[in-house]
Write an enzyme that holds these catalytic residues in place. Structure first.
Site, short mmCIF file in Angstrom:
data_model
loop_
_atom_site.label_atom_id
_atom_site.label_comp_id
_atom_site.label_asym_id
_atom_site.label_seq_id
_atom_site.Cartn_x
_atom_site.Cartn_y
_atom_site.Cartn_z
N SER A 144 9.09 2.51 -36.62
CA SER A 144 7.59 2.04 -35.40
C SER A 144 6.33 1.90 -36.48
O SER A 144 5.75 1.38 -35.79
CB SER A 144 7.53 3.28 -34.95
OG SER A 144 6.49 4.15 -35.60
N LYS A 169 0.81 8.54 -29.58
CA LYS A 169 0.30 7.70 -30.54
C LYS A 169 -1.39 7.15 -29.94
O LYS A 169 -2.07 6.86 -30.99
CB LYS A 169 1.23 6.92 -30.75
CG LYS A 169 2.59 6.99 -31.81
CD LYS A 169 3.46 5.99 -32.03
CE LYS A 169 4.92 6.63 -32.88
NZ LYS A 169 5.60 5.45 -32.52
#
Length: 790
Positions: free
Chosen positions: A683, A726
């Site tokens: 990511s 996140k």
């Protein structure tokens, strides 16, 4: 004057009739007859005035007191009255002898007694070989009945053997059998001698079967009684010998006590048999034998287990919701799933659904919500930690052949709970290890499988124990380390980190009151205002849960407690301004990921086992020969993402306006700070590509923008996981805008509303869009180089 012989008696065509109840008179048999009804006494008197001959016919229903002609059978017996005796109570007794079968032709009168016209039914007394065989078989059957215990006098047996007429033999044996009235009536109505013999043979054969079964039952009972008596005498003799030798009245008392406990434990049949068998072995052993203590311990475990004991459950979904809200703030998705689980349990009255697995960072309330489920159900709560367990015997137990053997943790916990339906939490299931001692997760497969755990087998007990009523809940920090077979048996409920607002509310409602009480304080001693709490959350803790926050509050409480003991009288107020006096200098910097727009530094978002986190990706280009240097404890996947980022930038060199040969003339160094912490995953791909593009184009990266996404060689941006964690990390760090893959747009549904309102989201599907959103034009910003002090 001699009495006429039976052959000389002439049976008249008309005579008096006495209806019989519950009996039938057969020809050629002398039977006493008790007469009590008025009609019957009148008929008896009339017969005595005539030829002493009377018709005897049985009534169909014995309970009819005054029968009418339709209540009587048509076939009966004519009999001669041999004696008559009047009884003072008005009744009479007569001795009669059956003469022949008769059939009623017509009722002449019914009052004051029955008088009928009859005809004599002739009997066929011819014998042939088949009839002779029937007669012999009937006599043998009759004698067999006597040997099986039927009370038949010896003179009756002798008389049977001397009867030569087939019809008379059938009548004689039928009279001495325990036949119903309708069955005896069938014998009366059987005119043919062979038919009569066959009917009597059938009835006698049935009687023999009954007698044989009775004989077997009596024999079995007799054998059992003999065995019981033998055991009783032997035990009494054993007791006498033991008393003479001065051996163990105490042991005998202990055996009796153990036997009573086994009975009271209400074990399943096979377990009860096993316990009694072991008790019998123990009784035959001297108390000093080494194995005696092993057996005694084993029996104690069997007796102590709750084979039938259950907690009485509550089924109130509203009360359960209230309990969950009282014990936990936030966690809406988790509470929703738990309430659905409890609702299904309320409807089905059984737990055969999936095993819940709470997966999330530490300190987010996984264990405590298990306690709330137990409280909502009214069940006991037990918890075992599986962290660091390597031995399969920890789950299944050791066999009794080993010294110091014990049941496994599952059975031990059930025994400790005292009920067979507790809420059972298996904590840290992702930290179970495997080595030469076996695989504990393989043993957990049977425990957690609803189709198998109704007969869980512990190696120590060696008998099945029903775990199907247990509500199993597991917890884990990471899902990836749980074996697939075990993960397949569980329904995963993810826990994400708390928002800042949720942490403040949890601290105010739960943590501060809990710590104030635990340290012997009251609200009169101290006050932590909300701004101070927010500063603790922002600058002194960086976590998804609230465990470190609770430790900081506990630290303040300890210091307050000391001041109170030293004589402090006034209420101590902890504010934003004086918080450093209590906790020291701040540990984390709250605010933007970077203080200024920097070239070559991009802000990425990561997902760790402690929740989401913000990380910086730094790149620099140095003169060299095209080497790619990666530092920061990066994993293999992250290194490959860095190579993909370099390849993307090379493919866009013309568009970015950079030297197409930069990769061969320069060395590229990509660094992710916090190098002591291992990092991996795809990511960070677009973050590394953005930082590299910034370095090569000299365009600064916007400091208020954070990003996450996987990059491909063609520049496509692929979806990633952990979006909620996140985003929460970005919000904690003061980020204003977040770049996400287009396909992750749906994941924002689980992000708290107040967080979404404070952040701006950009959804992209290509790296070119990321560059346009994240980089500033090179001419607009000049990097300020701080002056060096000498």
């Amino acid at each position: 004057m001699r009495e006429p012989s039976k052959d000389e008696i002439i049976i008249p065509e008309e005579m008096a009739l006495i209806p019989l109840r519950d009996m039938i008179i057969f020809p050629n048999l002398v039977v006493p007859l008790f007469v009590g009804r008025e009609r019957s006494i009148a008929a008896l008197e009339a017969a005595m005035k005539e030829e002493h001959i009377v018709a005897l016919v049985t009534q169909k229903m014995a309970e009819v007191q005054d029968p009418e002609p339709e209540d009587l059978y048509r076939l009966g017996t004519s009999a001669i009255i041999m004696q008559e005796l009047k009884i003072p109570d008005g009744t009479a007794k007569a001795l009669v002898e059956g003469l022949s079968r008769i059939e009623i032709v017509e009722f002449v009168q019914t009052e004051p007694y029955f008088r009928v016209k009859i005809k004599v039914v002739p009997e066929d007394e011819q014998t042939d070989i088949e009839t002779e065989a029937l007669m012999r078989n009937l006599v043998m059957q009759f004698e067999r009945a006597a040997t099986l215990g039927k009370p038949i006098p010896q003179e009756v047996l002798l008389a049977t053997a001397n009867i030569e007429e087939p019809g008379r033999l059938a009548d004689f044996i039928a009279f001495h059998l325990n036949l119903k009235i309708d069955e005896k009536q069938q014998i009366i109505e059987a005119v043919n001698a062979r038919d009569r013999l066959e009917k009597v043979s059938v009835f006698l054969n049935r009687e023999l079967e009954i007698l044989e079964i009775g004989s077997k039952i009596q024999s079995r009972v007799r054998d059992q009684l003999t065995k019981t008596q033998k055991e009783y005498f032997l035990r009494e003799q054993l007791k006498a010998i033991q008393q003479e030798l001065g051996i163990h009245d105490e042991q005998a008392a202990e055996m009796d006590e153990l036997k009573a406990k086994i009975k009271a434990a209400k074990m399943p049949k096979e377990v009860n048999e096993k316990a009694l068998k072991e008790l019998d072995r123990l009784a035959k052993m001297p108390p000093s034998a080494a194995e005696a203590s092993v057996i005694r311990t084993y029996l104690d475990w069997l007796i102590g287990l709750p084979w039938q004991k259950k907690s009485r459950q509550k089924f109130d979904i509203k009360a359960a919701e209230q309990i969950l809200d009282e014990d936990h703030y936030g966690l809406e998705q988790v509470k929703k799933r738990v309430l659905e689980y409890l609702a299904v349990h309320q409807l089905t009255k059984k737990i055969r659904g999936p095993i819940l697995c709470f997966v999330g960072p530490p300190g987010t309330g996984k264990t405590s919500i298990g306690k709330s489920i137990a409280r909502a159900l009214g069940r006991k709560f037990i918890r075992i930690s599986l962290g660091g367990v390597h031995d399969e015997a920890e789950i299944r137990g050791h066999r009794r052949t080993y010294v110091g053997a014990m049941p496994g943790r599952i059975i031990q916990a059930i025994n400790q709970a005292g009920t067979k339906n507790p809420v059972f939490m298996l904590d840290e299931i992702d930290k179970v290890g495997t080595d030469f001692r076996g695989d504990p997760t393989a043993a957990l497969l049977e425990v957690l499988d609803p189709e198998q755990n109704f007969a869980f087998s512990d190696h120590y007990l060696e008998v099945p124990f029903d775990l199907s009523d247990v509500v199993f809940i597991t917890t884990a920090n990471l899902l990836e380390t749980i074996p697939p077979a075990l993960r397949d048996r569980m329904e995963v409920i993810p826990y994400s980190g708390y928002t800042e607002e949720e942490k403040v509310q949890i601290a105010v409602k739960y943590l501060i009151p809990k710590q104030v009480k635990a340290h012997g304080l009251t609200n009169k001693h101290m006050l932590i205002d909300e701004k101070a709490l927010r500063k603790i959350i922002r600058e002194y803790t960086r976590e998804a849960g609230v465990r470190d926050l609770e430790r900081k509050i506990a630290s303040i409480c300890r210091q307050v407690a000391r001041k109170v003991v030293e004589g402090e009288k006034k209420r101590l107020k902890i504010t934003e301004k004086n918080i450093h006096d209590w906790l020291g200098p701040s540990k984390f910097r709250y605010g933007l990921a970077e203080e200024a727009d920097e070239v070559g530094v991009a802000t990425g978002l990561a997902w760790t086992e402690t929740g989401g986190d913000v990380l910086s990706v730094e790149t620099t280009v140095l003169p060299g020969k095209g080497n790619l240097l990666l530092t920061g404890s990066l994993g293999e996947v992250m290194r490959e993402s860095a190579q993909a980022a370099v390849s993307y930038v090379r493919s866009r060199a013309t568009i970015f306006g950079i030297d197409e040969e930069f990769h061969s003339k320069s060395d590229i160094h990509i660094h992710v700070p916090s190098g002591a912490i291992p990092k991996d995953g795809p990511s960070a791909g677009i973050t590394m590509a953005t930082a590299l593009a910034s370095t090569l184009t000299k365009r600064p990266v916007k400091r208020e923008v954070a990003m996450t996404g996987e990059i491909t060689l063609r520049g496509r941006v692929l979806p990633i996981g952990g979006v909620k964690e996140k985003v929460l990390a970005a919000h904690r760090a003061g980020i204003k805008a977040v770049i996400l893959p287009e396909e992750n747009k749906k994941d924002l549904e689980v992000v708290p509303k107040e967080v979404k309102e404070e952040l701006k989201f950009f959804f992209v599907n290509h790296m070119d869009q990321v560059i346009d959103l994240a980089l500033k034009p090179a001419a607009k910003i000049r990097r300020k180089v701080p002056a060096l002090s000498v």
